[in-house]
Every structure is written in C-alpha cells, then in structure tokens.
Write a protein that holds these residues in place. Sequence first.
Motif, short mmCIF file in Angstrom:
data_model
loop_
_atom_site.label_atom_id
_atom_site.label_comp_id
_atom_site.label_asym_id
_atom_site.label_seq_id
_atom_site.Cartn_x
_atom_site.Cartn_y
_atom_site.Cartn_z
N TRP A 1 25.97 76.32 39.30
CA TRP A 1 26.02 74.90 39.63
C TRP A 1 27.45 74.45 39.40
O TRP A 1 28.15 74.96 38.51
CB TRP A 1 25.07 74.14 38.71
CG TRP A 1 25.01 72.66 38.91
CD1 TRP A 1 24.22 71.98 39.78
CD2 TRP A 1 25.74 71.65 38.20
NE1 TRP A 1 24.42 70.63 39.65
CE2 TRP A 1 25.35 70.40 38.69
CE3 TRP A 1 26.71 71.70 37.19
CZ2 TRP A 1 25.89 69.20 38.22
CZ3 TRP A 1 27.25 70.51 36.72
CH2 TRP A 1 26.83 69.28 37.22
N PHE B 1 29.75 72.75 46.14
CA PHE B 1 28.41 73.16 46.55
C PHE B 1 28.48 74.43 47.40
O PHE B 1 27.71 75.38 47.20
CB PHE B 1 27.69 72.04 47.32
CG PHE B 1 26.36 72.50 47.88
CD1 PHE B 1 25.25 72.61 47.05
CD2 PHE B 1 26.24 72.84 49.21
CE1 PHE B 1 24.03 73.04 47.55
CE2 PHE B 1 25.03 73.28 49.72
CZ PHE B 1 23.92 73.38 48.89
N ASN C 1 33.00 67.74 45.94
CA ASN C 1 31.62 68.13 45.64
C ASN C 1 31.03 69.00 46.75
O ASN C 1 30.27 69.93 46.47
CB ASN C 1 30.75 66.91 45.36
CG ASN C 1 30.92 66.43 43.94
OD1 ASN C 1 31.07 67.22 43.00
ND2 ASN C 1 30.92 65.11 43.76
N GLU C 2 31.38 68.72 47.99
CA GLU C 2 30.90 69.55 49.10
C GLU C 2 31.47 70.97 48.98
O GLU C 2 30.75 71.96 49.15
CB GLU C 2 31.27 68.93 50.44
CG GLU C 2 30.85 69.76 51.64
CD GLU C 2 29.35 70.04 51.73
OE1 GLU C 2 28.99 71.12 52.22
OE2 GLU C 2 28.54 69.20 51.28
N LEU D 1 21.75 65.25 35.74
CA LEU D 1 22.48 65.88 36.84
C LEU D 1 22.40 67.40 36.82
O LEU D 1 22.27 68.04 37.85
CB LEU D 1 23.97 65.51 36.73
CG LEU D 1 24.49 64.32 37.51
CD1 LEU D 1 25.96 64.13 37.24
CD2 LEU D 1 24.24 64.48 38.99
N ASN E 1 33.77 63.20 47.22
CA ASN E 1 32.71 63.71 48.10
C ASN E 1 33.10 65.05 48.71
O ASN E 1 32.28 65.98 48.78
CB ASN E 1 32.38 62.69 49.19
CG ASN E 1 31.70 61.46 48.64
OD1 ASN E 1 31.07 61.48 47.59
ND2 ASN E 1 31.85 60.35 49.35
N LYS F 1 30.07 70.69 39.89
CA LYS F 1 30.15 69.30 40.34
C LYS F 1 31.38 68.65 39.72
O LYS F 1 31.84 69.04 38.65
CB LYS F 1 28.90 68.53 39.91
CG LYS F 1 28.71 67.22 40.65
CD LYS F 1 27.23 66.88 40.72
CE LYS F 1 26.96 65.69 41.57
NZ LYS F 1 26.93 65.94 43.00
#
Length: 172
Positions: A58, A42, A38-39, A9, A35, A60
């Motif tokens: 990064w 990001f 995580n969006e 990952l 979800n 997550k």
Amino acid sequence: MQIQELTNLIPAELSDNSRVWVYQSSRAFIEKEANEVNEQLFQFYSQWQAHGAPVKGWAKLLFGQFVVIIADESDVTVSGCSTDSSVRVIKSLERQYDVNFFDRMMLTFLRKGKADMLPMSQVQYAIDKGFIDGSTLLFNNLVETKRELLDKWLIPVANSWLADRVNLNMAN
C-alpha cells in the motif's frame, strides 16, 4: 487529517509487522499534484513484485507531503530489488515535482492541524520563542512497521528522539 483517519486509511488486512518507509517531501503538494502522486503510487503498489511474486503493499501521500509505503511480508519478503523499485518511484516523483524526499535535516511538526517544516538548525530557536514545546507533535519518520506508524509516527517532541538533542526547558 487526524491519527484516527490514518487508521481508517491504511488497509486493516496488512499485518501490524508490515515494513514501512516514510518519505518526507521538501514541500506540500497542491491538490492536483497530490492526486497525480496518489495515482502513481497506486500504479506502483498494485504491480509491486518481489522475485516475480506480488507484494501485498500500500502507498499513499499523507498530510500532503509524506509518501508512506507499506509492504506486508507475511507471504512475500521484500528483497533489495523490490525495495529499489520503490526508491525509483520516489526518485521519479522528485524529478517530476522538483521536490526532495531525502533531506533528513528537515523536521516536520503538526501545529494547528497543519504540517509545519523546520530545518533542524532552527528547532532550538523555535522552542526558545515558544513556537514549539514538549507537547508539540513531531512526525517521527523513523517508524519501521505499520504498528509503529499508527502508534509512534506522530509523537510529542518530549517523547521523541529529538528531546535528547534540544533543551525543552528554554521555552518561555
């Protein structure tokens, strides 16, 4: 999720010395929330900057309840302001999902492939009753680099900082 999946990952191009922050949520997120989280993560790391320069980073949600943020400082050092911006994201997630990411007295163990949380005050009881033993994996959220995240985030209780604070010989 297994540790091998974790290795797959995390972007390989991030230096092993990249700084890591692990934020443990007070509960697991359901799939829809995960979800969304995580969006948002990001959106954060794709625009992350330090003194106007892009941070190679990064972020997550892992195991449904750990936000892991990584900053590769090979080119750009993450300053106080850019660290503060990551904390603002975490604080925003706390408000949005009614969770706590800063409870250091809550520990999480990997049991039967699932993250199980326990207050520090109940760990010795769990050991005494055989729910946890020296080989049970502990999420060591004190890791500071990408290499430590990969090698020492999930470690047996007997090899962790917790071993000095509990009596593992009491286990039945």
